[in-house]
Design a protein around this motif. Sequence first.
Motif, mmCIF file in Angstrom:
data_model
loop_
_atom_site.group_PDB
_atom_site.id
_atom_site.type_symbol
_atom_site.label_atom_id
_atom_site.label_comp_id
_atom_site.label_asym_id
_atom_site.label_seq_id
_atom_site.Cartn_x
_atom_site.Cartn_y
_atom_site.Cartn_z
ATOM 1 N N GLY A 130 0.808 -1.211 0.000
ATOM 2 C CA GLY A 130 0.000 0.000 0.000
ATOM 3 C C GLY A 130 0.841 1.260 0.000
ATOM 4 N N VAL A 131 1.963 1.259 0.725
ATOM 5 C CA VAL A 131 2.867 2.409 0.705
ATOM 6 C C VAL A 131 3.437 2.587 -0.697
ATOM 7 N N THR A 132 3.835 1.482 -1.291
ATOM 8 C CA THR A 132 4.333 1.548 -2.678
ATOM 9 C C THR A 132 3.262 2.095 -3.606
ATOM 10 N N LYS A 133 2.025 1.649 -3.423
ATOM 11 C CA LYS A 133 0.928 2.125 -4.258
ATOM 12 C C LYS A 133 0.736 3.629 -4.090
ATOM 13 N N ALA A 134 0.799 4.118 -2.859
ATOM 14 C CA ALA A 134 0.655 5.553 -2.608
ATOM 15 C C ALA A 134 1.742 6.338 -3.325
ATOM 16 N N LEU A 135 2.968 5.851 -3.272
ATOM 17 C CA LEU A 135 4.076 6.531 -3.939
ATOM 18 C C LEU A 135 3.906 6.497 -5.457
ATOM 19 N N GLN A 136 3.439 5.367 -5.966
ATOM 20 C CA GLN A 136 3.199 5.264 -7.408
ATOM 21 C C GLN A 136 2.123 6.242 -7.865
ATOM 22 N N ILE A 137 1.056 6.364 -7.089
ATOM 23 C CA ILE A 137 -0.034 7.290 -7.429
ATOM 24 C C ILE A 137 0.488 8.721 -7.474
ATOM 25 N N ILE A 138 1.221 9.109 -6.448
ATOM 26 C CA ILE A 138 1.734 10.478 -6.385
ATOM 27 C C ILE A 138 2.714 10.744 -7.517
ATOM 28 N N HIS A 139 3.595 9.779 -7.777
ATOM 29 C CA HIS A 139 4.582 9.976 -8.837
ATOM 30 C C HIS A 139 3.926 10.077 -10.205
ATOM 31 N N LYS A 140 2.960 9.213 -10.479
ATOM 32 C CA LYS A 140 2.275 9.237 -11.776
ATOM 33 C C LYS A 140 1.566 10.566 -11.990
ATOM 34 N N GLU A 141 0.866 11.040 -10.960
ATOM 35 C CA GLU A 141 0.156 12.319 -11.071
ATOM 36 C C GLU A 141 1.133 13.478 -11.258
ATOM 37 N N LEU A 142 2.248 13.439 -10.543
ATOM 38 C CA LEU A 142 3.268 14.475 -10.682
ATOM 39 C C LEU A 142 3.832 14.494 -12.101
ATOM 40 N N ASP A 143 4.185 13.326 -12.600
ATOM 41 C CA ASP A 143 4.795 13.198 -13.921
ATOM 42 C C ASP A 143 3.851 13.669 -15.035
ATOM 43 N N VAL A 144 2.616 13.194 -15.010
ATOM 44 C CA VAL A 144 1.657 13.524 -16.071
ATOM 45 C C VAL A 144 1.261 15.005 -16.003
ATOM 46 N N THR A 145 1.040 15.521 -14.800
ATOM 47 C CA THR A 145 0.663 16.928 -14.661
ATOM 48 C C THR A 145 1.789 17.841 -15.127
ATOM 49 N N MET A 146 3.010 17.493 -14.779
ATOM 50 C CA MET A 146 4.162 18.260 -15.245
ATOM 51 C C MET A 146 4.207 18.320 -16.769
ATOM 52 N N ALA A 147 3.922 17.194 -17.415
ATOM 53 C CA ALA A 147 3.908 17.147 -18.882
ATOM 54 C C ALA A 147 2.818 18.053 -19.455
ATOM 55 N N PHE A 148 1.614 17.987 -18.877
ATOM 56 C CA PHE A 148 0.513 18.827 -19.357
ATOM 57 C C PHE A 148 0.823 20.316 -19.190
ATOM 58 N N CYS A 149 1.690 20.632 -18.222
ATOM 59 C CA CYS A 149 2.075 22.032 -18.006
ATOM 60 C C CYS A 149 3.270 22.434 -18.872
ATOM 61 N N GLY A 150 3.714 21.521 -19.750
ATOM 62 C CA GLY A 150 4.741 21.858 -20.728
ATOM 63 C C GLY A 150 6.169 21.662 -20.282
ATOM 64 N N HIS A 151 6.391 20.827 -19.263
ATOM 65 C CA HIS A 151 7.748 20.605 -18.764
ATOM 66 C C HIS A 151 8.093 19.115 -18.778
ATOM 67 N N THR A 152 9.362 18.839 -18.989
ATOM 68 C CA THR A 152 9.838 17.455 -18.953
ATOM 69 C C THR A 152 10.846 17.224 -17.823
ATOM 70 N N ASP A 153 11.202 18.273 -17.105
ATOM 71 C CA ASP A 153 12.169 18.162 -16.007
ATOM 72 C C ASP A 153 11.647 18.981 -14.835
ATOM 73 N N ILE A 154 11.471 18.343 -13.687
ATOM 74 C CA ILE A 154 10.946 19.024 -12.509
ATOM 75 C C ILE A 154 11.785 20.243 -12.158
#
Length: 386
Positions: free
Chosen positions: A344-368
Amino acid sequence: MTVITTIEDLRVLAKKRVPRMFYDYADSGSWTESTYRANEADFQPIKLRQRVAVNMENRSTATKMVGIPVKMPVCIAPVGLTGMQSADGEIKAARAAEKFGIPFTLSTMSICSIEDVAAHTTAPFWFQLYMMRDRSAMKAMIERTRAAGCSALVLTLDLQVIGQRHKDLKNNMRATVIPSLGNLFDMATKPRWCLGMLGTKRHTFRNLVGHVKGVSDMKSLASWTNEQFDPTLSWADVAWVKEQWGGKLILKGIQDVEDARLAVASGADAIVVSNHGGRQLDGAQSSIRALPDIVAAVGSQIEVWMDGGIRSGQDVLKAWALGARGTMIGRAMVYGLGAMGEEGVTKALQIIHKELDVTMAFCGHTDINTVDQSILLPGTFDFKTA
């Protein structure tokens, strides 16, 4: 089978699987819980600026926190009694964090000890320290932290006195984990949790019992703990901790610009804008609202992180855009742990990372590391700075 897609899904499942006294301990704030709720709610008005027709390939959320490489600007916050959300909870969370590539912070008030976590992990973890009256006990704990190979010490500054948490009082939660009769009946309705607890010997505060003079059982622990949180804490004490430790020092619990400047003067390596998850001063502003002024004041001199209310990768991105160079997650981890253990901890981290990655892309960035305040729509947040 339940499909888990959000941190909220994990919270709902954890509430079903974890005994009420321990679920409420983690999922509550002080007094009216207004600050607890604001921590999460104040992310919502902040709106993102969508960009299109930009190359979204080869994205990276990797950065560094106090010089330590991290897969995303997130670390697991110290949470007391994590080992009562799921058997050996701190070990499970630390292993999940290590495999994912982010730091784990062990609380002073943990069920698994410093040595327990060190024995079950290979990556250096962080340790969180409370300022106690018994300086010899603190010094010994710092030595144990060093012996375990911890790579940073997190000193929590906002627990000189303990805020009143009504749910804990109603559940008879004190400085011990001895349940009332009603709590025992509730536990009996959580067979998965009970089986896990029957399979471990770790049921008490193992950083303290057997390590602190005069603390040998739950009764003596309760007496010691009630007397030990130090209301006289000062910046001189912070200097003492820094001298004793000698390594990377992170100060958690900063909400005010003046305190942030004093933290810089103390020689700390990072500060965490935090109101203790809304568990201390009810009526304080949310962490995300406190963040911009503090970044404006000291962000060029010290790493500023934030903690409180993060339930998604979008929250992480918004905090980063407002100047946080790291974030801490507590409840999001606890929900995952209570719902499904280490998985479940791994799942929580995966959820947060996926949302961070995809949202960053939609905002026009490829590097945090290229993301800044320009991804946020002006007027959707109070950007007034000091």
